[in-house]
Design a protein around this motif. Structure first.
Motif, PDB file in Angstrom:
ATOM      1  N   ALA A  47       0.821  -1.223   0.000  1.00 16.23           N
ATOM      2  CA  ALA A  47       0.000   0.000   0.000  1.00 16.23           C
ATOM      3  C   ALA A  47       0.850   1.267   0.000  1.00 16.23           C
ATOM      4  O   ALA A  47       0.564   2.206  -0.753  1.00 16.23           O
ATOM      5  N   ASN A  48       1.897   1.308   0.825  1.00 16.69           N
ATOM      6  CA  ASN A  48       2.702   2.529   0.897  1.00 16.69           C
ATOM      7  C   ASN A  48       3.387   2.828  -0.439  1.00 16.69           C
ATOM      8  O   ASN A  48       3.495   3.977  -0.843  1.00 16.69           O
ATOM      9  N   LEU A  49       3.798   1.797  -1.156  1.00 15.59           N
ATOM     10  CA  LEU A  49       4.425   2.004  -2.459  1.00 15.59           C
ATOM     11  C   LEU A  49       3.390   2.441  -3.498  1.00 15.59           C
ATOM     12  O   LEU A  49       3.667   3.312  -4.331  1.00 15.59           O
ATOM     13  N   GLN A  50       2.193   1.887  -3.438  1.00 11.61           N
ATOM     14  CA  GLN A  50       1.125   2.318  -4.348  1.00 11.61           C
ATOM     15  C   GLN A  50       0.841   3.804  -4.174  1.00 11.61           C
ATOM     16  O   GLN A  50       0.709   4.545  -5.151  1.00 11.61           O
ATOM     17  N   VAL A  51       0.762   4.229  -2.928  1.00 10.77           N
ATOM     18  CA  VAL A  51       0.433   5.623  -2.627  1.00 10.77           C
ATOM     19  C   VAL A  51       1.550   6.565  -3.089  1.00 10.77           C
ATOM     20  O   VAL A  51       1.289   7.609  -3.693  1.00 10.77           O
ATOM     21  N   VAL A  52       2.781   6.187  -2.837  1.00 12.67           N
ATOM     22  CA  VAL A  52       3.902   7.023  -3.271  1.00 12.67           C
ATOM     23  C   VAL A  52       3.938   7.119  -4.794  1.00 12.67           C
ATOM     24  O   VAL A  52       4.092   8.208  -5.354  1.00 12.67           O
ATOM     25  N   LEU A  53       3.771   5.987  -5.466  1.00 13.20           N
ATOM     26  CA  LEU A  53       3.778   6.013  -6.936  1.00 13.20           C
ATOM     27  C   LEU A  53       2.629   6.850  -7.487  1.00 13.20           C
ATOM     28  O   LEU A  53       2.811   7.622  -8.432  1.00 13.20           O
ATOM     29  N   LEU A  54       1.456   6.701  -6.908  1.00 16.36           N
ATOM     30  CA  LEU A  54       0.312   7.497  -7.357  1.00 16.36           C
ATOM     31  C   LEU A  54       0.582   8.985  -7.137  1.00 16.36           C
ATOM     32  O   LEU A  54       0.285   9.812  -8.003  1.00 16.36           O
ATOM     33  N   SER A  55       1.168   9.331  -6.009  1.00 10.92           N
ATOM     34  CA  SER A  55       1.466  10.744  -5.748  1.00 10.92           C
ATOM     35  C   SER A  55       2.505  11.280  -6.735  1.00 10.92           C
ATOM     36  O   SER A  55       2.484  12.456  -7.081  1.00 10.92           O
ATOM     37  N   LYS A  56       3.388  10.417  -7.205  1.00 16.39           N
ATOM     38  CA  LYS A  56       4.378  10.827  -8.209  1.00 16.39           C
ATOM     39  C   LYS A  56       3.747  10.976  -9.597  1.00 16.39           C
ATOM     40  O   LYS A  56       4.241  11.738 -10.425  1.00 16.39           O
ATOM     41  N   LEU A  57       2.657  10.249  -9.850  1.00 18.50           N
ATOM     42  CA  LEU A  57       1.966  10.353 -11.134  1.00 18.50           C
ATOM     43  C   LEU A  57       1.047  11.572 -11.224  1.00 18.50           C
ATOM     44  O   LEU A  57       0.772  12.067 -12.326  1.00 18.50           O
ATOM     45  N   MET A  58       0.557  12.054 -10.093  1.00 20.49           N
ATOM     46  CA  MET A  58      -0.430  13.140 -10.084  1.00 20.49           C
ATOM     47  C   MET A  58       0.008  14.374 -10.886  1.00 20.49           C
ATOM     48  O   MET A  58      -0.804  14.925 -11.635  1.00 20.49           O
ATOM     49  N   PHE A  60     -10.618   9.523  -1.999  1.00 12.16           N
ATOM     50  CA  PHE A  60     -11.524   8.639  -1.280  1.00 12.16           C
ATOM     51  C   PHE A  60     -11.056   7.209  -1.506  1.00 12.16           C
ATOM     52  O   PHE A  60     -10.824   6.797  -2.647  1.00 12.16           O
ATOM     53  N   VAL A  61     -10.905   6.457  -0.428  1.00 12.77           N
ATOM     54  CA  VAL A  61     -10.440   5.065  -0.504  1.00 12.77           C
ATOM     55  C   VAL A  61     -11.595   4.148  -0.116  1.00 12.77           C
ATOM     56  O   VAL A  61     -12.175   4.292   0.956  1.00 12.77           O
ATOM     57  N   VAL A  62     -11.903   3.197  -1.006  1.00 12.49           N
ATOM     58  CA  VAL A  62     -12.979   2.247  -0.757  1.00 12.49           C
ATOM     59  C   VAL A  62     -12.392   0.912  -0.328  1.00 12.49           C
ATOM     60  O   VAL A  62     -11.624   0.292  -1.069  1.00 12.49           O
ATOM     61  N   ASN A  63     -12.730   0.488   0.893  1.00 10.85           N
ATOM     62  CA  ASN A  63     -12.423  -0.862   1.403  1.00 10.85           C
ATOM     63  C   ASN A  63     -10.955  -1.254   1.452  1.00 10.85           C
ATOM     64  O   ASN A  63     -10.638  -2.431   1.315  1.00 10.85           O
ATOM     65  N   ASN A  64     -10.060  -0.311   1.633  1.00 14.56           N
ATOM     66  CA  ASN A  64      -8.653  -0.683   1.767  1.00 14.56           C
ATOM     67  C   ASN A  64      -8.009   0.196   2.844  1.00 14.56           C
ATOM     68  O   ASN A  64      -7.500   1.279   2.544  1.00 14.56           O
ATOM     69  N   GLN A  65      -8.041  -0.292   4.069  1.00 21.31           N
ATOM     70  CA  GLN A  65      -7.490   0.456   5.202  1.00 21.31           C
ATOM     71  C   GLN A  65      -6.000   0.729   5.040  1.00 21.31           C
ATOM     72  O   GLN A  65      -5.508   1.778   5.445  1.00 21.31           O
ATOM     73  N   ASP A  66      -5.259  -0.226   4.447  1.00 16.91           N
ATOM     74  CA  ASP A  66      -3.818  -0.042   4.278  1.00 16.91           C
ATOM     75  C   ASP A  66      -3.512   1.145   3.367  1.00 16.91           C
ATOM     76  O   ASP A  66      -2.628   1.953   3.659  1.00 16.91           O
ATOM     77  N   VAL A  67      -4.236   1.259   2.271  1.00 21.50           N
ATOM     78  CA  VAL A  67      -4.031   2.385   1.348  1.00 21.50           C
ATOM     79  C   VAL A  67      -4.466   3.687   2.018  1.00 21.50           C
ATOM     80  O   VAL A  67      -3.782   4.709   1.911  1.00 21.50           O
ATOM     81  N   TYR A  68      -5.585   3.656   2.718  1.00 20.52           N
ATOM     82  CA  TYR A  68      -6.063   4.838   3.434  1.00 20.52           C
ATOM     83  C   TYR A  68      -5.010   5.325   4.444  1.00 20.52           C
ATOM     84  O   TYR A  68      -4.669   6.514   4.491  1.00 20.52           O
ATOM     85  N   GLN A  69      -4.469   4.405   5.221  1.00 14.45           N
ATOM     86  CA  GLN A  69      -3.444   4.769   6.203  1.00 14.45           C
ATOM     87  C   GLN A  69      -2.173   5.273   5.529  1.00 14.45           C
ATOM     88  O   GLN A  69      -1.532   6.209   6.011  1.00 14.45           O
ATOM     89  N   ALA A  70      -1.813   4.671   4.399  1.00  9.36           N
ATOM     90  CA  ALA A  70      -0.617   5.110   3.680  1.00  9.36           C
ATOM     91  C   ALA A  70      -0.778   6.533   3.141  1.00  9.36           C
ATOM     92  O   ALA A  70       0.161   7.335   3.201  1.00  9.36           O
ATOM     93  N   PHE A  71      -1.970   6.874   2.632  1.00  7.88           N
ATOM     94  CA  PHE A  71      -2.222   8.243   2.184  1.00  7.88           C
ATOM     95  C   PHE A  71      -2.114   9.220   3.355  1.00  7.88           C
ATOM     96  O   PHE A  71      -1.513  10.287   3.228  1.00  7.88           O
ATOM     97  N   ASN A  72      -2.701   8.857   4.484  1.00  5.52           N
ATOM     98  CA  ASN A  72      -2.639   9.737   5.658  1.00  5.52           C
ATOM     99  C   ASN A  72      -1.215   9.906   6.168  1.00  5.52           C
ATOM    100  O   ASN A  72      -0.828  10.998   6.586  1.00  5.52           O
ATOM    101  N   LEU A  73      -0.437   8.851   6.128  1.00  7.21           N
ATOM    102  CA  LEU A  73       0.958   8.926   6.552  1.00  7.21           C
ATOM    103  C   LEU A  73       1.754   9.831   5.614  1.00  7.21           C
ATOM    104  O   LEU A  73       2.540  10.663   6.062  1.00  7.21           O
ATOM    105  N   LEU A  74       1.537   9.683   4.324  1.00  8.13           N
ATOM    106  CA  LEU A  74       2.211  10.532   3.343  1.00  8.13           C
ATOM    107  C   LEU A  74       1.854  11.997   3.567  1.00  8.13           C
ATOM    108  O   LEU A  74       2.716  12.878   3.517  1.00  8.13           O
TER     109      LEU A  74
END
Length: 172
Positions: free
Chosen positions: A33-44, A59-73
């Motif tokens: 999840a943390n790598l997905q979030v970082v890569l997505l933020s680099k694509l934005m 908005f994150v649907v049904n994935n707490q790990d991705v949600y937490q990774a976005f908040n951490l970032l």
């Protein structure tokens, strides 16, 4: 001598388990999840509508790990463009710039939502990208991969920089 042999066996077993663990991660097709979030933020910044916004809502649907990774970032202020980050078990009623989806979401509802709100739909399920979700993040041969449904992207009004189009696997 016996102690030395036990130590070597223990080292061998530990090395084997580490190698097995690494190979499993490389073979797996889902990025952490943390790598997905970082890569997505680099694509934005490479999508015109997203790069023009001072803050991007997510908005994150049904994935707490991705949600937490976005908040951490966001908390680490690694991406100043991150705005509101919300979590839910179904598509939101109001519009968000990016919606991260899981396999449990109704595909046609997600596509209608995307068209209505001009949202970028993101997933880690490549089959969903083939069926119309805009962007997928995955692993192939141990390397991060981007998958883009060009037809969905165009229908939503998204405009990607040539750099992204060159590195992504495109689906129509």
């Amino acid at each position: 001598m016996l102690l030395n042999l036990k130590w070597k066996n223990s080292l061998f077993v530990a090395s084997f388990l580490m190698l097995l663990s690494l190979s499993w991660q490389i073979i797996a097709n889902e990025l952490p999840a943390n790598l997905q979030v970082v890569l997505l933020s680099k694509l934005m910044p490479y999508e015109k509508a997203l790069s023009d916004k001072p803050k991007v809502s997510i908005f994150v649907v049904n994935n707490q790990d991705v949600y937490q990774a976005f908040n951490l970032l966001k908390a680490k202020q690694r991406n100043q463009q991150l705005g509101a980050i919300k979590y839910g078990t179904e598509l939101p009623s109001e519009g968000y710039d990016i919606v991260y989806l899981d396999k449990q979401i109704n595909l046609s509802d997600a596509l209608i939502y995307s068209l209505k709100h001009s949202s970028l739909l993101v997933t880690n399920d490549i089959d969903m990208v083939k069926q119309g979700i805009t962007l997928g993040l995955s692993v192939k041969n141990g390397r991060p991969m981007f998958y883009l449904n060009k037809k969905s992207s165009d229908a939503t009004g998204l405009s990607w920089d040539k750099t992204v189009l060159d590195i992504a696997t495109l689906y129509n």
